[in-house]
Design a protein around this motif. Structure first.
Motif, PDB file in Angstrom:
ATOM      1  N   TYR A  18      -0.192  62.337  53.542  1.00  0.00           N
ATOM      2  CA  TYR A  18       0.863  63.289  53.206  1.00  0.00           C
ATOM      3  C   TYR A  18       1.102  64.255  54.363  1.00  0.00           C
ATOM      4  N   ARG A  19       2.325  64.733  54.429  1.00  0.00           N
ATOM      5  CA  ARG A  19       2.726  65.709  55.442  1.00  0.00           C
ATOM      6  C   ARG A  19       3.357  66.892  54.717  1.00  0.00           C
ATOM      7  N   LEU A  20       2.940  68.101  55.077  1.00  0.00           N
ATOM      8  CA  LEU A  20       3.494  69.326  54.509  1.00  0.00           C
ATOM      9  C   LEU A  20       4.423  69.971  55.535  1.00  0.00           C
ATOM     10  N   PHE A  21       5.592  70.415  55.083  1.00  0.00           N
ATOM     11  CA  PHE A  21       6.614  70.985  55.960  1.00  0.00           C
ATOM     12  C   PHE A  21       7.025  72.369  55.473  1.00  0.00           C
ATOM     13  N   ASP A  22       7.507  73.196  56.409  1.00  0.00           N
ATOM     14  CA  ASP A  22       8.086  74.477  56.020  1.00  0.00           C
ATOM     15  C   ASP A  22       9.577  74.295  55.744  1.00  0.00           C
ATOM     16  N   ALA A  23      10.277  75.375  55.404  1.00  0.00           N
ATOM     17  CA  ALA A  23      11.687  75.289  55.015  1.00  0.00           C
ATOM     18  C   ALA A  23      12.587  74.815  56.154  1.00  0.00           C
ATOM     19  N   GLU A  24      12.147  75.011  57.402  1.00  0.00           N
ATOM     20  CA  GLU A  24      12.929  74.554  58.553  1.00  0.00           C
ATOM     21  C   GLU A  24      12.571  73.132  58.973  1.00  0.00           C
ATOM     22  N   GLY A  25      11.671  72.486  58.235  1.00  0.00           N
ATOM     23  CA  GLY A  25      11.287  71.120  58.546  1.00  0.00           C
ATOM     24  C   GLY A  25      10.171  70.993  59.563  1.00  0.00           C
ATOM     25  N   ARG A  26       9.540  72.108  59.935  1.00  0.00           N
ATOM     26  CA  ARG A  26       8.417  72.049  60.879  1.00  0.00           C
ATOM     27  C   ARG A  26       7.185  71.504  60.166  1.00  0.00           C
ATOM     28  N   LEU A  27       6.460  70.655  60.862  1.00  0.00           N
ATOM     29  CA  LEU A  27       5.266  70.024  60.308  1.00  0.00           C
ATOM     30  C   LEU A  27       4.110  71.014  60.295  1.00  0.00           C
ATOM     31  N   LEU A  28       3.633  71.343  59.109  1.00  0.00           N
ATOM     32  CA  LEU A  28       2.543  72.298  58.961  1.00  0.00           C
ATOM     33  C   LEU A  28       1.176  71.619  58.963  1.00  0.00           C
ATOM     34  N   TYR A  29       1.052  70.500  58.230  1.00  0.00           N
ATOM     35  CA  TYR A  29      -0.274  69.921  58.000  1.00  0.00           C
ATOM     36  C   TYR A  29      -0.132  68.456  57.623  1.00  0.00           C
ATOM     37  N   ILE A  30      -1.120  67.655  58.017  1.00  0.00           N
ATOM     38  CA  ILE A  30      -1.205  66.243  57.643  1.00  0.00           C
ATOM     39  C   ILE A  30      -2.565  66.013  57.005  1.00  0.00           C
ATOM     40  N   GLY A  31      -2.595  65.272  55.905  1.00  0.00           N
ATOM     41  CA  GLY A  31      -3.857  64.959  55.243  1.00  0.00           C
ATOM     42  C   GLY A  31      -3.749  63.653  54.477  1.00  0.00           C
ATOM     43  N   ILE A  32      -4.856  63.272  53.840  1.00  0.00           N
ATOM     44  CA  ILE A  32      -4.867  62.069  53.002  1.00  0.00           C
ATOM     45  C   ILE A  32      -5.486  62.404  51.650  1.00  0.00           C
ATOM     46  N   SER A  33      -5.070  61.660  50.636  1.00  0.00           N
ATOM     47  CA  SER A  33      -5.607  61.852  49.295  1.00  0.00           C
ATOM     48  C   SER A  33      -5.195  60.687  48.410  1.00  0.00           C
ATOM     49  N   CYS A  34      -6.055  60.353  47.456  1.00  0.00           N
ATOM     50  CA  CYS A  34      -5.661  59.349  46.460  1.00  0.00           C
ATOM     51  C   CYS A  34      -4.848  60.020  45.349  1.00  0.00           C
ATOM     52  N   LYS A  35      -4.844  61.364  45.307  1.00  0.00           N
ATOM     53  CA  LYS A  35      -4.046  62.133  44.353  1.00  0.00           C
ATOM     54  C   LYS A  35      -3.295  63.214  45.130  1.00  0.00           C
ATOM     55  N   PRO A  36      -2.240  62.826  45.852  1.00  0.00           N
ATOM     56  CA  PRO A  36      -1.594  63.765  46.775  1.00  0.00           C
ATOM     57  C   PRO A  36      -0.978  64.998  46.116  1.00  0.00           C
ATOM     58  N   GLU A  37      -0.418  64.869  44.906  1.00  0.00           N
ATOM     59  CA  GLU A  37       0.175  66.039  44.262  1.00  0.00           C
ATOM     60  C   GLU A  37      -0.897  67.083  43.963  1.00  0.00           C
ATOM     61  N   LYS A  38      -2.068  66.629  43.529  1.00  0.00           N
ATOM     62  CA  LYS A  38      -3.175  67.547  43.270  1.00  0.00           C
ATOM     63  C   LYS A  38      -3.629  68.203  44.575  1.00  0.00           C
ATOM     64  N   ARG A  39      -3.720  67.420  45.637  1.00  0.00           N
ATOM     65  CA  ARG A  39      -4.142  67.953  46.937  1.00  0.00           C
ATOM     66  C   ARG A  39      -3.099  68.921  47.487  1.00  0.00           C
ATOM     67  N   TYR A  40      -1.828  68.579  47.337  1.00  0.00           N
ATOM     68  CA  TYR A  40      -0.742  69.465  47.761  1.00  0.00           C
ATOM     69  C   TYR A  40      -0.877  70.827  47.077  1.00  0.00           C
ATOM     70  N   ASN A  41      -1.088  70.816  45.772  1.00  0.00           N
ATOM     71  CA  ASN A  41      -1.237  72.075  45.038  1.00  0.00           C
ATOM     72  C   ASN A  41      -2.477  72.848  45.469  1.00  0.00           C
ATOM     73  N   SER A  42      -3.535  72.153  45.840  1.00  0.00           N
ATOM     74  CA  SER A  42      -4.724  72.872  46.298  1.00  0.00           C
ATOM     75  C   SER A  42      -4.432  73.598  47.610  1.00  0.00           C
ATOM     76  N   HIS A  43      -3.598  73.019  48.473  1.00  0.00           N
ATOM     77  CA  HIS A  43      -3.198  73.720  49.697  1.00  0.00           C
ATOM     78  C   HIS A  43      -2.369  74.959  49.349  1.00  0.00           C
ATOM     79  N   ARG A  44      -1.483  74.825  48.376  1.00  0.00           N
ATOM     80  CA  ARG A  44      -0.597  75.938  47.995  1.00  0.00           C
ATOM     81  C   ARG A  44      -1.365  77.124  47.432  1.00  0.00           C
ATOM     82  N   TRP A  45      -2.521  76.875  46.794  1.00  0.00           N
ATOM     83  CA  TRP A  45      -3.245  77.957  46.131  1.00  0.00           C
ATOM     84  C   TRP A  45      -4.532  78.357  46.846  1.00  0.00           C
ATOM     85  N   HIS A  46      -4.826  77.746  47.969  1.00  0.00           N
ATOM     86  CA  HIS A  46      -6.063  78.059  48.700  1.00  0.00           C
ATOM     87  C   HIS A  46      -5.859  79.345  49.511  1.00  0.00           C
TER      88      HIS A  46
END
Length: 104
Positions: A18-46
């Motif tokens: 998975y790749r996380l982007f900001d509102a301007e489309g800049r690449l913030l972070y790249i990671g892997i997960s078998c449950k990407p939505e859960k991992r995405y949310n963990s980044h949002r709340w960490h």
């Protein structure tokens, strides 16, 4: 430079790069997960991630095995240079925790 393999990570089958982007489309972070939505949310709340409020969107690229996703993750981080990755990012190769070392 070579990288030691991940330690004792079980192959969890189908895995997302998975790749996380900001509102301007800049690449913030790249990671892997078998449950990407859960991992995405963990980044949002960490709380230590000062950049967590910058996350506006993400993409998933699926691989059949975790091993394939790990290899793709390393290639992607080392070539796309996301703003907040430290592991695998060439700017941190000389750090003792990086796991990279110059081939003899």
């Amino acid at each position: 430079m070579t990288r030691r393999p991940y330690k004792n990570m079980p192959d969890q089958g189908r895995t997302s790069l998975y790749r996380l982007f900001d509102a301007e489309g800049r690449l913030l972070y790249i990671g892997i997960s078998c449950k990407p939505e859960k991992r995405y949310n963990s980044h949002r709340w960490h709380r230590p991630h000062l950049w967590r409020h910058e996350i506006a969107s993400y993409t998933n690229e699926w691989f059949d095995t975790r091993e394939e996703a790990e290899a793709a993750e390393i290639r992607a981080i080392r070539t796309e240079l996301p703003m907040h990755n430290r592991m695998h990012h060439p700017a941190y190769d000389e750090e003792p925790w990086s796991g990279y070392h110059k081939a003899a």
